[in-house]
Design a protein around this motif. Structure first.
Motif, PDB file in Angstrom:
ATOM      1  N   ARG A 536       0.832  -1.209   0.000  1.00 10.52           N
ATOM      2  CA  ARG A 536       0.000   0.000   0.000  1.00 10.52           C
ATOM      3  C   ARG A 536       0.870   1.264   0.000  1.00 10.52           C
ATOM      4  O   ARG A 536       0.560   2.247  -0.674  1.00 10.52           O
ATOM      5  CB  ARG A 536      -0.926  -0.011   1.215  1.00 10.52           C
ATOM      6  N   GLY A 537       1.950   1.209   0.763  1.00 12.39           N
ATOM      7  CA  GLY A 537       2.876   2.336   0.760  1.00 12.39           C
ATOM      8  C   GLY A 537       3.517   2.545  -0.598  1.00 12.39           C
ATOM      9  O   GLY A 537       3.772   3.692  -1.012  1.00 12.39           O
ATOM     10  N   ALA A 538       3.761   1.448  -1.323  1.00 10.77           N
ATOM     11  CA  ALA A 538       4.330   1.564  -2.670  1.00 10.77           C
ATOM     12  C   ALA A 538       3.348   2.241  -3.616  1.00 10.77           C
ATOM     13  O   ALA A 538       3.745   3.037  -4.481  1.00 10.77           O
ATOM     14  CB  ALA A 538       4.708   0.181  -3.193  1.00 10.77           C
ATOM     15  N   PHE A 539       2.050   1.952  -3.469  1.00  7.24           N
ATOM     16  CA  PHE A 539       1.026   2.626  -4.275  1.00  7.24           C
ATOM     17  C   PHE A 539       1.109   4.138  -4.058  1.00  7.24           C
ATOM     18  O   PHE A 539       1.117   4.926  -5.008  1.00  7.24           O
ATOM     19  CB  PHE A 539      -0.364   2.124  -3.899  1.00  7.24           C
ATOM     20  N   ASN A 540       1.148   4.543  -2.780  1.00 14.08           N
ATOM     21  CA  ASN A 540       1.217   5.966  -2.462  1.00 14.08           C
ATOM     22  C   ASN A 540       2.492   6.603  -2.993  1.00 14.08           C
ATOM     23  O   ASN A 540       2.479   7.737  -3.489  1.00 14.08           O
ATOM     24  CB  ASN A 540       1.129   6.173  -0.942  1.00 14.08           C
ATOM     25  N   ALA A 541       3.605   5.870  -2.894  1.00 14.36           N
ATOM     26  CA  ALA A 541       4.887   6.412  -3.355  1.00 14.36           C
ATOM     27  C   ALA A 541       4.861   6.667  -4.860  1.00 14.36           C
ATOM     28  O   ALA A 541       5.329   7.714  -5.334  1.00 14.36           O
ATOM     29  CB  ALA A 541       6.020   5.454  -2.996  1.00 14.36           C
ATOM     30  N   MET A 542       4.309   5.744  -5.631  1.00 12.75           N
ATOM     31  CA  MET A 542       4.246   5.944  -7.081  1.00 12.75           C
ATOM     32  C   MET A 542       3.332   7.106  -7.437  1.00 12.75           C
ATOM     33  O   MET A 542       3.603   7.852  -8.384  1.00 12.75           O
ATOM     34  CB  MET A 542       3.782   4.653  -7.770  1.00 12.75           C
ATOM     35  N   HIS A 543       2.256   7.275  -6.680  1.00 10.36           N
ATOM     36  CA  HIS A 543       1.354   8.392  -6.942  1.00 10.36           C
ATOM     37  C   HIS A 543       2.081   9.722  -6.757  1.00 10.36           C
ATOM     38  O   HIS A 543       1.809  10.698  -7.469  1.00 10.36           O
ATOM     39  CB  HIS A 543       0.146   8.322  -6.003  1.00 10.36           C
ATOM     40  N   GLU A 544       3.019   9.767  -5.819  1.00  8.79           N
ATOM     41  CA  GLU A 544       3.768  10.991  -5.549  1.00  8.79           C
ATOM     42  C   GLU A 544       5.044  11.086  -6.381  1.00  8.79           C
ATOM     43  O   GLU A 544       5.829  12.023  -6.202  1.00  8.79           O
ATOM     44  CB  GLU A 544       4.107  11.063  -4.059  1.00  8.79           C
ATOM     45  N   GLY A 545       5.283  10.117  -7.274  1.00  9.97           N
ATOM     46  CA  GLY A 545       6.446  10.164  -8.141  1.00  9.97           C
ATOM     47  C   GLY A 545       7.692   9.514  -7.573  1.00  9.97           C
ATOM     48  O   GLY A 545       8.755   9.574  -8.191  1.00  9.97           O
ATOM     49  N   ARG A 546       7.583   8.876  -6.417  1.00  8.36           N
ATOM     50  CA  ARG A 546       8.748   8.237  -5.794  1.00  8.36           C
ATOM     51  C   ARG A 546       8.829   6.766  -6.235  1.00  8.36           C
ATOM     52  O   ARG A 546       8.605   5.842  -5.464  1.00  8.36           O
ATOM     53  CB  ARG A 546       8.660   8.363  -4.272  1.00  8.36           C
ATOM     54  N   PHE A 547       9.173   6.575  -7.499  1.00  7.23           N
ATOM     55  CA  PHE A 547       9.190   5.226  -8.057  1.00  7.23           C
ATOM     56  C   PHE A 547      10.333   4.389  -7.474  1.00  7.23           C
ATOM     57  O   PHE A 547      10.198   3.174  -7.360  1.00  7.23           O
ATOM     58  CB  PHE A 547       9.293   5.290  -9.585  1.00  7.23           C
ATOM     59  N   ARG A 548      11.434   5.023  -7.132  1.00 12.16           N
ATOM     60  CA  ARG A 548      12.559   4.243  -6.593  1.00 12.16           C
ATOM     61  C   ARG A 548      12.181   3.582  -5.271  1.00 12.16           C
ATOM     62  O   ARG A 548      12.524   2.418  -5.029  1.00 12.16           O
ATOM     63  CB  ARG A 548      13.774   5.163  -6.395  1.00 12.16           C
TER      64      ARG A 548
END
Length: 945
Positions: A536-548
């Motif tokens: 779930r945290g990875a979903f949020n990170a990608m939404h904010e542009g933090r793909f790494r």
């Protein structure tokens, strides 16, 4: 007396005659109840005493033999209602009769007859004909008997029952509505049927015809004929609409290509702004590169476009540097949409009462609503005429929309579900929306005056970020004119409009006066999924542009599979897919690709897995729009286009819809469309062929893999993603957030940029190329400044050798993830021009090299230049030579000699170009300052035709 006993399934003895009416063996009586006005005698709630007193009250009547002791109303229920909901409806109707007329109401709810329609739940409502008082029965209720008043009251009673039914359906989330008015009063060209009744029903069940049955059959036949005519009219309308849409799309593509070929900066800029709200110089060069191969000419056009007076610079902040460009036309168009949005937000007449909100939330289906979803529900049901729900991928936007819909429907509003794609429209229909339309269809309804929007209409737009600026502006403007409410639901970080400029959703969201709710708590990932919280945290990170950060999470889960080539990645995907199917055969799974070519290849590989498992039937070669392919019973199928006819699209033949083939008979294919989790799918059939107008359909492929664009909004248990290296952030985000449990990302190293990092090489300092050496020197300088003692002891060669020697696989893997994150997270600017700060551009200086605007190839241009030289020379000699005499011009011979003299002048010592007068190209005459005969005006081109 007998009627009361029969309806309630009980025994009543008529004290006046001594007859006993015993119906205790009657089956199917589900509930019986008596309701009376406040203060009624106790015997009023005893069925036998009640109806015996009703008979006794008529003893004093002068017309005892014809006196009425009761009236009956029959109520029909939708079979989808529960037993408790049916009782609530019947009680509400009975209470209305008690309060309005002061009578006693005895109602019984019956189950369907065992030999009849098993959906026919109904109620028999008996009312007294006299008012019930504290002392017993009083006077007659004459308003229901008088010819002057009865029709008005019966109409009101029917309207009340329709209101009760519709409210019940809305509370239960049932997509049904009833109307007590006749077809004629509703303006519908339909012939009504009549209720058969028990006698006629019995005759019909035994194969015997009845008068009422014949009447209904005639009515149905007439209605079928009318519907056929309506369908033909609709078909022709759909045909015209489809052809018009095709013509429009072809015209847009043709206009863009034509604009590029003309080399006209103004036309090129207009064509570019039809598809994008903003652009950069590099994007302009890339677009021109598709048509113009000459680099020098391409650069000249870029400079000419950038000097257009309508161009406006865009900065991220006031006083910042210009980062993108747009035009005044685009800014004005977006301003119209933002103005309509602001006007809607100021219209505060659309609130839902707190009581209705509470009633909706108390339903069992919303017991798991989260705080942020409840906040969104409360905000969207507020009084403002516009509301925005900005939800990240997998945060339960559809769940929240369902609650909002039910709240507005419970208060009698008309709720219309809208979206850009037919697939989302079908999902809305499946989620309970009774009325759905595509944005295109809804706006066409408005244009033709048949939309019927008003102050009681609520327009709920799903995937609103995919709307083009044109559609968004039209929707908001027409909604404001109709005083309707608009609720926009979407995510501006996901895929936007693919064909026309968009981004207005984000601009509307950014306005201060717009009520905005945000959903960020991911609900798509199941609690049973591996490392659910981390995913779930990875979903949020990608939404904010933090793909790494997100890729680090998936890498730790073993979700990223590294392969050498694209073919290796496809093979690895098929192997993982086969393993998962064997371990979890009941899981819903799908593969997402970036291109259709990859989808076709992966489909064949995954279909082979199911063939090896023996899950497919006999192959049938079907000719699809992409060519002939083998399909079998058990195959997964995905529609890649939408059907020609509206009825077929509503049945499920819509772009992006997925299902399983259940039968193939010749060219007839039966498909079970995917339904909600745990619910059976809907069956539909189509005939394979390319004659769309005749109802044939060929836009389909195997449904094991498809493009990310068709997958937006979908949820599967296991998702497989084939990385191509060409996608950008929005595509990467959507493709990596479709799963509820497991994601498998397959990356081929040939899709990544070649790793030229100096620390990953071998051979020390001498093996590095010039660029790698420069980077190594910078790294060594920073290291020696940080550790000066070590820097004095070790030179750069020792430093490079040490770092390369200690370059571990973990560091190499981290470097690969860094590259992959940079590739997946490449931004694609989809924001509206209004989200930037406009900056006026200074007037550009004119340069001679930008003056010509050629539209020819180099060879043709040489010919054109030669003609231009002859034309210029002719004009100069025509301006310098005296006009011939009238007689000479009238004589053909003299006329041609004069023309020949222009073309081949006799050289003279003082004949030079510097002494020739300047020619005004606009007036085709010599300038007064140089021309000896200022009044002369030669013919066009210097030759008298």
């Amino acid at each position: 007396m007998a009627a009361a006993a029969y309806r309630a399934g009980t025994r009543i003895t008529d004290l006046r005659t001594g007859l006993s009416h015993d119906y205790r063996r009657k089956q199917g009586v589900l509930h019986s109840e008596i309701m009376a006005p406040a203060g009624a005698p106790p015997w009023a709630y005893d069925r036998a005493a009640l109806w015996n007193q009703a008979e006794r009250a008529e003893d004093a009547s002068t017309r005892r033999s014809t006196a009425k002791t009761g009236r009956e109303f029959r109520l029909a229920f939708a079979h989808q209602l529960t037993a408790e909901e049916r009782i609530v409806c019947a009680r509400e109707f009975a209470q209305y009769m008690v309060d309005t007329y002061g009578v006693v109401v005895d109602f019984s709810i019956h189950a369907p007859d065992k030999n009849g329609d098993q959906r026919n739940y109904h109620a028999h409502v008996l009312t007294s004909t006299r008012v019930m008082t504290d002392a017993g029965f009083g006077g007659k209720v004459r308003v229901l008997d008088s010819p002057k008043t009865s029709s008005k009251h019966i109409e009101a009673i029917r309207a009340k029952w329709a209101e009760i039914e519709n409210a019940a359906y809305a509370r239960a989330g049932i997509a049904l509505r009833v109307d007590h008015r006749s077809y004629e009063r509703r303006g519908e060209d339909t012939e009504g049927t009549v209720h058969l009744g028990p006698k006629a029903s019995g005759l019909e069940r035994h194969g015997q015809r009845s008068t009422r049955g014949d009447r209904n059959r005639d009515a149905r036949a007439a209605n079928a004929e009318r519907e056929a005519l309506k369908a033909e009219h609709a078909r022709l309308g759909e045909q015209m609409k489809a052809e018009e849409e095709k013509r429009r799309r072809r015209a847009e593509i043709k206009a863009e290509r034509a604009a590029m070929r003309t080399h006209d900066p103004g036309l090129i800029l207009d064509a570019l702004m039809e598809q994008r709200s903003t652009f950069s110089e590099n994007e302009l060069r890339a677009r021109l590169g598709r048509t113009i191969t000459d680099q020098a000419e391409r650069e000249r056009i870029v400079r000419a476009v950038m000097r257009r007076p309508e161009l406006v610079g865009l900065a991220e902040s006031r006083g910042g540097k210009i980062v993108r460009y747009t035009t005044m036309k685009v800014l004005r168009h977006e301003a119209a949409g933002l103005t309509a949005a602001s006007s809607l937000a100021r219209d505060r007449r659309h609130g839902v009462s707190a009581r209705t909100r509470t009633a909706v939330m108390e339903r069992g289906q919303f017991g798991s609503i989260r705080p942020e979803q409840y906040a969104a529900f409360t905000s969207a049901t507020g009084p403002e005429g516009l509301a925005v729900i900005a939800g990240e991928a997998g945060t339960g936007k559809s769940y929240t929309m369902n609650a909002i819909r039910q709240a507005y429907e419970a208060e009698g509003n008309r709720v219309l579900g809208l979206s850009f794609t037919n697939k989302v429209i079908r999902d809305l229909k499946r989620d309970g929306f009774g009325e759905v339309r595509t944005i295109t269809g809804a706006l066409q309804d408005v244009a033709k005056g048949r939309a019927g929007w008003n102050g009681r209409t609520v327009l709920m737009v799903d995937e609103a970020a995919m709307l083009s600026t044109r559609d968004m502006v039209n929707l908001l403007s027409h909604a404001y004119e109709a005083r309707a409410k608009v609720i926009l639901v979407g995510d501006d970080k996901q895929l936007a409009s693919a064909f026309q400029r968009g981004g207005l959703f984000g601009a509307i969201r950014a306005q201060e006066q717009t009520p905005v709710s945000e959903l960020s708590e991911v609900r798509r990932i199941k609690d049973s999924a591996p490392e659910a919280e981390q995913q779930r945290g990875a979903f949020n990170a990608m939404h904010e542009g933090r793909f790494r950060e997100a890729l680090g999470t998936f890498d730790a889960l073993g979700s990223i599979h590294w392969c050498g080539t694209r073919e290796d990645a496809r093979e690895a995907l098929a192997m993982q897919y086969a393993k998962d199917v064997a371990e979890r055969p009941s899981h819903k799974r799908f593969t997402y690709t970036h291109s259709n070519a990859d989808a076709l290849a992966v489909n064949q590989a995954l279909r082979a897995v199911h063939r090896q498992r023996g899950e497919l039937g006999v192959d049938h070669l079907l000719r699809t729009a992409e060519g002939p392919f083998a399909f079998a019973t058990g195959d997964r199928i995905q529609f890649t286009g939408s059907a020609y006819h509206k009825t077929a699209r509503e049945a499920g033949l819509a772009n992006g819809v997925v299902g399983s083939i259940r039968d193939i008979t010749g060219e007839r294919v039966t498909v079970e469309l995917d339904g909600k989790k745990g619910e059976p799918g809907r069956l539909m059939s189509f005939t394979v062929g390319d004659d769309a107008q005749a109802g044939q359909f060929n836009s389909f492929r195997h449904g094991y893999a498809g493009t990310v664009y068709k997958g937006q909004g979908a949820t599967v248990d296991d998702a497989y993603r084939l990385h191509s290296g060409t996608e950008r952030a929005a595509t990467s985000y959507v493709g990596a957030t479709r799963h509820a449990e497991n994601l498998h990302l397959f990356v081929s190293r040939d899709a990544l940029p070649e790793n030229n990092s100096w620390n990953a090489q071998q051979g020390g300092l001498g093996a590095l190329d010039e660029r790698q050496r420069q980077r190594a020197e910078l790294a060594y300088k920073a290291w020696s400044e940080t550790y000066p003692a070590w820097g004095e002891r070790y030179d750069i060669a020792a430093y490079v050798g040490y770092v390369q020697q200690h370059w571990t696989p973990e560091k190499a893997r981290a470097a690969d993830l860094d590259q992959l994150a940079r590739q997946m997270g490449r931004p694609e600017e989809n924001r509206a021009a209004s989200q930037f700060v406009p900056v006026a551009l200074p007037p550009p200086p004119a340069t001679p090299e930008d003056a010509p605007a050629t539209r020819y190839s180099a060879l043709k241009q040489q010919v054109v230049d030669a003609f231009d030289l002859v034309h210029e020379r002719t004009m100069r000699h025509a301006a310098a030579s005296p006009p011939p005499a009238a007689t000479d011009r009238g004589d053909p011979k003299g006329r041609f000699e004069w023309m020949r003299a222009w073309m081949n002048p006799t050289p003279s010592p003082d004949d030079n170009w510097k002494n020739q007068p300047e020619v005004d190209i606009v007036n085709k005459s010599p300038s007064p300052k140089n021309g000896p005969e200022a009044g002369m005006k030669p013919e066009i081109g210097g030759i008298d035709p």
